[in-house]
Design an enzyme around this catalytic site. Structure first.
Site, PDB file in Angstrom:
ATOM      1  N   GLU A  40       1.301  -0.068  -5.474  1.00  0.00           N
ATOM      2  CA  GLU A  40       0.317   1.006  -5.630  1.00  0.00           C
ATOM      3  C   GLU A  40       1.003   2.273  -6.116  1.00  0.00           C
ATOM      4  OE1 GLU A  40      -3.389   3.119  -3.308  1.00  0.00           O
ATOM      5  OE2 GLU A  40      -1.743   2.346  -2.107  1.00  0.00           O
TER       6      GLU A  40
ATOM      7  N   GLU B 135      -3.947   4.463  -8.464  1.00  0.00           N
ATOM      8  CA  GLU B 135      -4.977   5.315  -7.883  1.00  0.00           C
ATOM      9  C   GLU B 135      -4.871   6.617  -8.649  1.00  0.00           C
ATOM     10  OE1 GLU B 135      -6.136   7.210  -3.699  1.00  0.00           O
ATOM     11  OE2 GLU B 135      -5.897   5.037  -3.695  1.00  0.00           O
TER      12      GLU B 135
ATOM     13  N   HIS C 216       0.865  -1.192   0.000  1.00  0.00           N
ATOM     14  CA  HIS C 216       0.000   0.000   0.000  1.00  0.00           C
ATOM     15  C   HIS C 216       0.898   1.238   0.000  1.00  0.00           C
ATOM     16  CE1 HIS C 216      -2.311   3.121   2.384  1.00  0.00           C
ATOM     17  NE2 HIS C 216      -3.144   2.871   1.405  1.00  0.00           N
ATOM     18  N   ASN C 217       0.516   2.269  -0.764  1.00  0.00           N
ATOM     19  CA  ASN C 217       1.314   3.509  -0.844  1.00  0.00           C
ATOM     20  C   ASN C 217       2.801   3.181  -1.011  1.00  0.00           C
ATOM     21  OD1 ASN C 217      -1.028   4.919  -0.471  1.00  0.00           O
ATOM     22  ND2 ASN C 217      -0.569   5.633   1.599  1.00  0.00           N
TER      23      ASN C 217
ATOM     24  N   ASP D 291      -0.067   6.267  -6.733  1.00  0.00           N
ATOM     25  CA  ASP D 291      -1.042   7.361  -6.657  1.00  0.00           C
ATOM     26  C   ASP D 291      -0.604   8.442  -7.639  1.00  0.00           C
ATOM     27  OD1 ASP D 291      -2.092   5.945  -4.581  1.00  0.00           O
ATOM     28  OD2 ASP D 291      -2.303   7.651  -3.231  1.00  0.00           O
TER      29      ASP D 291
ATOM     30  N   HIS E 123       1.182  11.272  -2.137  1.00  0.00           N
ATOM     31  CA  HIS E 123      -0.049  11.021  -1.397  1.00  0.00           C
ATOM     32  C   HIS E 123      -0.876  12.293  -1.400  1.00  0.00           C
ATOM     33  CE1 HIS E 123      -2.488   8.383   0.853  1.00  0.00           C
ATOM     34  NE2 HIS E 123      -2.452   9.072   1.974  1.00  0.00           N
TER      35      HIS E 123
END
Length: 637
Positions: free
Chosen positions: A201, A250, A171-172, A203, A216
């Site tokens: 991931e 994302e 994640h992230n 973003d 983020h």
């Protein structure tokens, strides 16, 4: 023979006289003896305290060597099988392997291979025997590790559909610290890929000069170019695993910058990028296997239209074309977004109280999201289309096998409490990704075990945050050669399964496990100690279905981190070994109220080796403590 071998090995280093501490270090390194410098300093100091000066003789070095290498617990085993207390004939070594290590398939070839590999004395080796020196080297080797050597390579069937596997997920991935003000860094991607992670991931946000950025959103985390991220992924994608890599986007970019992203993915990843179904198959009823998708990068993103429409567009130039995607989002989910939104913190207490009790029933209030998606990016999505989760019932009726859901941990926890059976039925059909809630500002992690228990494939964790959740993650994916894919147990792959974590019923395959914790060796000294001391104790924990969760702890050994002895036996009854993990955690008792972490090792219960085994130890930040280990006898039926 052992005496002659030892002198011939070290005499050159003593040609010019006695040696100092650095000379001692070099000599041990030359002999390939792993040591902790704090422990060596302590032993060296004790030796020179017996005489003046700070240099040692050959006899002194021999005493230091013996203190580090000749462990009494090994000597006891060796003497039990040696005919004269000095040598171990191959026939006796075979007896040891079969009786003590439970290696029922061992034969003369096995023993000969061990002797050839570990016996350092030529004369002993030529007689097909083993000296104590060889036996020590064998007992300290990877072959005697608690982790089954067969599980160090890919041994599972890799031809099942993708949804039949647990998939190592991050994640992230771009963050290397917290998710409010921490730095974004390419190292996040490199380190995750080197660990065998198979779902990263990214973003993505609009940047200057039409260059998308990765960071983020709505926070002060630093920014890195999307292009650089893809270059790093291209370089490291298949260095630790040949199996497919999923890039979970994302996407917050404008259609114009989405087109830049699509172009980056195509040009940088080239043939590695999967942009059309295997064999042109558009009417699929099941996902392809990791085997069929080897060395391929899959894009996980929202998609407009069908696979067929994407295929028809392949030869056309549709630059600048976008389509609008309309999604309804129920209020129950909105509090568990993958973003850390400052607005969440500023809501009134009354509103917050109201949000704490989301119902699992369909909500009246729905928020309609309209997203513009560039066709160029949409068409790169094949087997991993991001689909908003509505309900298990809705998925059963409408969801396609190539559509995946991402569910926040809080909402997922409510779902599994309300209906674990429906959750498991859902994960037998569709890839389900779980991600940490947005309020985890310091990038802390949740316990992944509860979601593995219901078959969630992508249980995404913050890889940069050490602690038990990441230790479970690393331990689980040691299995199957560390390739990032672990086949789920049969009862989590069968759509008609009756299994639930709280009601295992006929799916139980009880295992009786016995662990005799014998000793520790060169454990890290306490941070409070000025020398090499600690007051170590060991905690053995089982993670799994609720019935199997347990923790047992050893006694504390006072002031001894070099060679603490326990000789304590712990018994466990495990109902569902296929889901169980075992964690050995060594702590220093600083006070009655506080323990300091020294090292740990976590592995799947099904990967446990039987017999006398060495348990390696890993530091807080995930690096192997080369010289530290525990020694235990493991037995189960």
């Amino acid at each position: 023979m052992s005496h002659t071998w030892f002198w011939s090995l070290i005499q050159n280093d003593f040609k010019t006289g006695n040696i100092d501490f650095d000379g001692c270090l070099r000599l041990l390194e030359k002999m390939q003896i792993t040591f902790d410098e704090d422990h060596l300093k302590h032993i060296f100091k004790k030796t020179i305290d017996k005489h003046t000066g700070d240099i040692i003789s050959m006899d002194d070095f021999k005493a230091i060597y013996r203190a580090l290498v000749h462990r009494p617990e090994f000597e006891e085993l060796f003497k039990a099988y040696s005919t004269d207390g000095k040598l171990l004939p191959d026939s006796q070594l075979l007896k040891f392997l079969m009786k003590e290590q439970f290696q029922t398939d061992a034969n003369e070839t096995t023993t000969l291979e061990i002797i050839m590999k570990y016996e350092p004395i030529d004369e002993v080796r030529s007689k097909r025997m083993m000296s104590f020196e060889g036996f020590v080297r064998y007992m300290n080797s990877e072959e005697c590790s608690i982790f089954k050597s067969q599980h160090k390579s890919v041994y599972q069937d890799m031809t099942h559909p993708l949804c039949d596997y647990f998939i190592s997920s991050s994640h992230n991935t771009y963050l290397i610290a917290d998710q409010l003000v921490g730095p974004s860094h390419l190292w996040g991607y490199t380190s995750a890929l080197l660990k065998g992670c198979r779902c990263l991931e990214i973003d993505c946000w609009d940047g200057n000069n039409n260059e998308p950025l990765v960071y983020h959103g709505h926070t002060l985390t630093s920014r890195i170019p999307f292009r650089s991220v893809i270059h790093v992924i291209e370089k490291y994608a298949f260095m630790s695993s040949a199996y497919p890599l999923v890039l979970s986007l994302e996407n917050h970019c404008s259609p114009k910058q989405q087109e830049v992203m699509a172009k980056c993915l195509k040009t940088i990843l080239g043939d590695k990028l999967l942009s059309s179904p295997l064999g042109g198959e558009v009417d699929m009823t099941a996902l392809p296997s990791p085997e069929a998708l080897k060395f391929k990068v899959l894009i996980k993103n929202k998609k407009v239209g069908t696979l067929e429409e994407s295929m028809l567009r392949m030869d056309e130039d549709y630059q600048g074309e976008t389509e609008e995607l309309t999604e309804s989002e129920s209020k129950s989910e909105s509090g568990d977004t993958d973003d850390t939104l400052p607005t969440q913190q500023m809501r009134s207490p009354a509103k917050r109280r109201g949000e704490r009790r989301p119902s699992l029933l369909p909500q009246k209030k729905t928020k309609v999201n309209k997203t513009k998606i560039a066709l160029a990016l949409s068409d790169l999505v094949v087997y991993t289309k991001s689909q908003k989760f509505v309900s298990f019932d809705h998925s059963r009726q409408h969801q396609q096998c190539y559509e995946n859901n991402s569910i926040g941990e809080s909402y997922a926890r409510k779902l599994l409490k309300a209906s674990a059976k429906d959750f498991i039925s859902h994960t037998t059909r569709f890839i389900t990704r779980i991600y940490p809630k947005g309020t985890r500002m310091k990038s802390s992690n949740y316990n992944p075990q509860e979601f593995w228990n219901v078959g969630c494939q992508m249980v995404a964790l913050n890889f940069q945050t050490p602690g038990p959740p990441m230790e479970l993650q690393d331990g689980k994916f040691l299995d199957n050669g560390g390739c990032g894919y672990v086949l789920k147990p049969q009862f989590l792959r069968d759509p008609n399964t009756k299994f639930t974590p709280r009601n295992v019923g006929g799916y139980s395959k009880p295992m009786s496990l016995s662990i005799r914790l014998i000793s520790g060796h060169q454990l890290p000294p306490s941070s409070m100690s000025k020398t090499n001391k600690a007051d170590p104790m060991v905690q053995i924990e089982i993670y799994g279905v609720p019935e199997d969760q347990t923790r047992k702890r050893s006694s504390v050994v006072k002031s001894n981190a070099l060679c603490p002895k326990w000789n304590e036996t712990f018994s466990f009854n495990i109902q569902v070994p296929e889901l169980a993990m075992i964690r050995f955690c060594v702590e220093d008792e600083v006070s009655l109220a506080h323990n300091e972490f020294l090292g740990q090792y976590t592995l799947p219960v099904t990967s446990l080796n039987t017999g006398y085994r060495r348990i390696p130890l890993i530091s807080k930040d995930g690096t192997k403590l080369e010289s530290a280990s525990l020694f235990a006898h493991v037995w189960y039926y």
